[in-house]
Design an enzyme around this catalytic site. Sequence first.
Site, PDB file in Angstrom:
ATOM      1  N   ARG A   1      46.490  18.979  44.537  1.00 48.15           N
ATOM      2  CA  ARG A   1      45.365  19.532  45.315  1.00 48.15           C
ATOM      3  C   ARG A   1      45.783  20.667  46.253  1.00 48.15           C
ATOM      4  O   ARG A   1      45.154  20.923  47.271  1.00 48.15           O
ATOM      5  CB  ARG A   1      44.646  18.436  46.105  1.00 48.15           C
ATOM      6  CG  ARG A   1      43.980  17.422  45.207  1.00 48.15           C
ATOM      7  CD  ARG A   1      42.744  16.816  45.854  1.00 48.15           C
ATOM      8  NE  ARG A   1      42.087  15.937  44.914  1.00 48.15           N
ATOM      9  CZ  ARG A   1      42.360  14.659  44.775  1.00 48.15           C
ATOM     10  NH1 ARG A   1      43.271  14.099  45.546  1.00 48.15           N
ATOM     11  NH2 ARG A   1      41.718  13.930  43.891  1.00 48.15           N
TER      12      ARG A   1
ATOM     13  N   LYS B   1      43.677  36.273  45.250  1.00 50.28           N
ATOM     14  CA  LYS B   1      42.949  36.016  43.987  1.00 50.28           C
ATOM     15  C   LYS B   1      43.941  35.484  42.971  1.00 50.28           C
ATOM     16  O   LYS B   1      44.955  36.129  42.690  1.00 50.28           O
ATOM     17  CB  LYS B   1      42.301  37.296  43.469  1.00 50.28           C
ATOM     18  CG  LYS B   1      41.008  37.661  44.175  1.00 50.28           C
ATOM     19  CD  LYS B   1      40.322  38.820  43.488  1.00 50.28           C
ATOM     20  CE  LYS B   1      39.046  39.201  44.213  1.00 50.28           C
ATOM     21  NZ  LYS B   1      38.429  40.429  43.654  1.00 50.28           N
TER      22      LYS B   1
ATOM     23  N   GLU C   1      46.447  51.769  40.550  1.00 48.26           N
ATOM     24  CA  GLU C   1      45.937  50.975  41.675  1.00 48.26           C
ATOM     25  C   GLU C   1      46.287  51.640  43.013  1.00 48.26           C
ATOM     26  O   GLU C   1      45.556  51.503  43.983  1.00 48.26           O
ATOM     27  CB  GLU C   1      46.501  49.547  41.635  1.00 48.26           C
ATOM     28  CG  GLU C   1      46.093  48.733  40.405  1.00 48.26           C
ATOM     29  CD  GLU C   1      44.731  48.039  40.525  1.00 48.26           C
ATOM     30  OE1 GLU C   1      44.013  48.252  41.522  1.00 48.26           O
ATOM     31  OE2 GLU C   1      44.391  47.291  39.586  1.00 48.26           O
TER      32      GLU C   1
ATOM     33  N   LYS D   1      44.517  47.270  51.665  1.00 49.12           N
ATOM     34  CA  LYS D   1      44.014  46.026  51.071  1.00 49.12           C
ATOM     35  C   LYS D   1      43.953  44.918  52.119  1.00 49.12           C
ATOM     36  O   LYS D   1      42.974  44.163  52.182  1.00 49.12           O
ATOM     37  CB  LYS D   1      44.888  45.597  49.885  1.00 49.12           C
ATOM     38  CG  LYS D   1      44.393  44.292  49.281  1.00 49.12           C
ATOM     39  CD  LYS D   1      44.648  44.138  47.839  1.00 49.12           C
ATOM     40  CE  LYS D   1      43.924  42.884  47.324  1.00 49.12           C
ATOM     41  NZ  LYS D   1      44.162  42.619  45.939  1.00 49.12           N
TER      42      LYS D   1
ATOM     43  N   GLU E   1      35.093  38.043  49.154  1.00 48.69           N
ATOM     44  CA  GLU E   1      34.347  39.066  48.424  1.00 48.69           C
ATOM     45  C   GLU E   1      32.836  38.823  48.457  1.00 48.69           C
ATOM     46  O   GLU E   1      32.170  38.790  47.424  1.00 48.69           O
ATOM     47  CB  GLU E   1      34.845  39.172  46.975  1.00 48.69           C
ATOM     48  CG  GLU E   1      34.459  40.496  46.320  1.00 48.69           C
ATOM     49  CD  GLU E   1      35.131  40.704  44.980  1.00 48.69           C
ATOM     50  OE1 GLU E   1      36.367  40.702  44.923  1.00 48.69           O
ATOM     51  OE2 GLU E   1      34.404  40.874  43.994  1.00 48.69           O
TER      52      GLU E   1
ATOM     53  N   ARG F   1      34.841  43.693  50.013  1.00 50.97           N
ATOM     54  CA  ARG F   1      36.024  43.523  49.154  1.00 50.97           C
ATOM     55  C   ARG F   1      35.737  44.024  47.729  1.00 50.97           C
ATOM     56  O   ARG F   1      36.661  44.411  47.012  1.00 50.97           O
ATOM     57  CB  ARG F   1      36.483  42.064  49.132  1.00 50.97           C
ATOM     58  CG  ARG F   1      37.745  41.878  48.304  1.00 50.97           C
ATOM     59  CD  ARG F   1      38.451  40.570  48.509  1.00 50.97           C
ATOM     60  NE  ARG F   1      39.619  40.508  47.648  1.00 50.97           N
ATOM     61  CZ  ARG F   1      40.566  39.595  47.714  1.00 50.97           C
ATOM     62  NH1 ARG F   1      40.493  38.644  48.622  1.00 50.97           N
ATOM     63  NH2 ARG F   1      41.583  39.612  46.888  1.00 50.97           N
TER      64      ARG F   1
ATOM     65  N   ASN G   1      37.372  46.751  43.595  1.00 47.33           N
ATOM     66  CA  ASN G   1      37.169  46.695  42.141  1.00 47.33           C
ATOM     67  C   ASN G   1      36.771  48.048  41.555  1.00 47.33           C
ATOM     68  O   ASN G   1      36.309  48.110  40.405  1.00 47.33           O
ATOM     69  CB  ASN G   1      36.103  45.653  41.800  1.00 47.33           C
ATOM     70  CG  ASN G   1      36.577  44.259  42.147  1.00 47.33           C
ATOM     71  OD1 ASN G   1      37.726  43.915  41.931  1.00 47.33           O
ATOM     72  ND2 ASN G   1      35.697  43.467  42.733  1.00 47.33           N
TER      73      ASN G   1
ATOM     74  N   HIS H   1      37.199  48.704  37.924  1.00 48.50           N
ATOM     75  CA  HIS H   1      37.502  47.437  37.255  1.00 48.50           C
ATOM     76  C   HIS H   1      36.365  46.917  36.369  1.00 48.50           C
ATOM     77  O   HIS H   1      36.625  46.175  35.427  1.00 48.50           O
ATOM     78  CB  HIS H   1      37.875  46.364  38.281  1.00 48.50           C
ATOM     79  CG  HIS H   1      39.262  46.539  38.857  1.00 48.50           C
ATOM     80  ND1 HIS H   1      39.623  47.665  39.573  1.00 48.50           N
ATOM     81  CD2 HIS H   1      40.369  45.761  38.824  1.00 48.50           C
ATOM     82  CE1 HIS H   1      40.889  47.556  39.957  1.00 48.50           C
ATOM     83  NE2 HIS H   1      41.361  46.410  39.518  1.00 48.50           N
TER      84      HIS H   1
ATOM     85  N   HIS I   1      37.890  46.130  33.007  1.00 48.71           N
ATOM     86  CA  HIS I   1      37.991  44.772  32.451  1.00 48.71           C
ATOM     87  C   HIS I   1      37.314  44.695  31.078  1.00 48.71           C
ATOM     88  O   HIS I   1      37.807  44.024  30.165  1.00 48.71           O
ATOM     89  CB  HIS I   1      37.349  43.751  33.395  1.00 48.71           C
ATOM     90  CG  HIS I   1      38.210  43.424  34.578  1.00 48.71           C
ATOM     91  ND1 HIS I   1      37.748  42.691  35.643  1.00 48.71           N
ATOM     92  CD2 HIS I   1      39.498  43.713  34.865  1.00 48.71           C
ATOM     93  CE1 HIS I   1      38.727  42.547  36.532  1.00 48.71           C
ATOM     94  NE2 HIS I   1      39.793  43.164  36.081  1.00 48.71           N
TER      95      HIS I   1
ATOM     96  N   HIS J   1      46.400  46.673  32.131  1.00 45.21           N
ATOM     97  CA  HIS J   1      45.341  46.557  33.142  1.00 45.21           C
ATOM     98  C   HIS J   1      45.176  47.865  33.934  1.00 45.21           C
ATOM     99  O   HIS J   1      44.068  48.382  34.076  1.00 45.21           O
ATOM    100  CB  HIS J   1      45.653  45.385  34.086  1.00 45.21           C
ATOM    101  CG  HIS J   1      44.724  45.298  35.252  1.00 45.21           C
ATOM    102  ND1 HIS J   1      43.402  44.933  35.122  1.00 45.21           N
ATOM    103  CD2 HIS J   1      44.915  45.553  36.575  1.00 45.21           C
ATOM    104  CE1 HIS J   1      42.815  44.959  36.316  1.00 45.21           C
ATOM    105  NE2 HIS J   1      43.711  45.333  37.212  1.00 45.21           N
TER     106      HIS J   1
HETATM  107  N1  GLY Z   1      42.101  43.288  42.869  1.00 41.91           N
HETATM  108  C1  GLY Z   1      40.936  43.277  43.670  1.00 41.91           C
HETATM  109  C2  GLY Z   1      40.959  42.273  44.772  1.00 41.91           C
HETATM  110  O1  GLY Z   1      41.974  41.667  45.031  1.00 41.91           O
HETATM  111  O2  GLY Z   1      39.953  42.049  45.404  1.00 41.91           O
END
Ligand code: GLY
Length: 379
Positions: free
Chosen positions: A130, A152, A194, A235, A245, A249, A253, A256, A260, A274
């Site tokens: 957990r 993330k 990035e 960041k 997010e 946040r 993206n 992205h 994606h 990526h």
């Molecule tokens: N890679 C985007 C984020 O971490 O929110």
Amino acid sequence: MTAPLKQSAPITVEVALGERAYDIIIGRDVLGSLGRRIAALRPGARTAIVTDHTVAKHWLAPTEAVLAEAGITTSRIVVGEGEASKTYGVLQDVCEGLIAAKIERNDLVVALGGGVVGDLAGFAASIVRRGLDFVQVPTSLLAQVDSSVGGKTGINSPQGKNLVGMFHQPVLVVADTAVLDTLSPRQFRAGYAEVAKYGLLGDAGFFAWLEANHAEIVAGGSAREHAIATSCRAKAAIVARDERETGERALLNLGHTFGHALEAATGFSDRLFHGEGVSIGMVLAAQLSAELGLIGAADVIRIEQHLATVGLPIHLQDIAGFRQEGLADADALMALMAQDKKVKRGRLTFILLQAIGQAVIRSDVEPVVVRDFLARKLG
Ligand code: GLY
């Protein structure tokens, strides 16, 4: 013979998340301080290092050695490289490896690798017993500036990228800029997308600095540390304000939503890394923004030129095998984008650009406009 690169003092960037705050340590050769830092943070902890075969060849023995020097017991879990490891099956292997190694709640999981290892190991850490704490030791540029920071974690579903996961913050990030020397030029460039993203989404001055200094970042001197630290500060600031997010946040993206879908359309394969998908995705976002009257054509050209100058793909046609194997049609790409986590009640959210350094979150772009745009770009 070229002179060895000078080692300057490490840079520390704090991710200010209250009781879950942590430091990102950035610098040449900071891997050597990992054992000391872990011993200070978690006295008596044992560790399990999760890594992949390629990273293991270069960095597993040195990492085990610095942990051993600090009196820290380690075990190792080595997975296959690449996006193909972000699956339910490999997650199970990592979880079972951690349980077999008897990693307990006061111990630490060490994610030694790029974005795939960080996402996978972090997710396994979040669910075994957990919740175990973990340390990120990112070994790719992409992981150092993006995926190792912000918590993330997750794996891919056959239906889409990163659809199964958790927010689980690391307790420490140690980003040794010297380990990037062993990356392939293609991997390095993919991570650079990035870095450019941070300039595009919120810092026009940084983007202009990148235009002037990108070659020095590749060369590995202090410009590399500056680029990584600037990206991490940007960041960290956004994550501290919007960890889960619910708002800004999503700006991270940029590129992205398209990216994606392109990764999914190419089967998460080596056809498109990526960061390469993000590069094409950022150009598509800029071009769509221009069509919607948000950004001037001159800025779009500047973005295309900079990414192309560093050797990144900027068009759908730049994707490996586009002519031989094709990609997907506009409807198929729309269907893939519909699985994006930013979809709310069926409406896609796009990160668009009003200018270089000024990104906006928009949920009001008509799907038919995006579909027609993509059909033209594919043609
Ligand atoms: N890679 C985007 C984020 O971490 O929110």
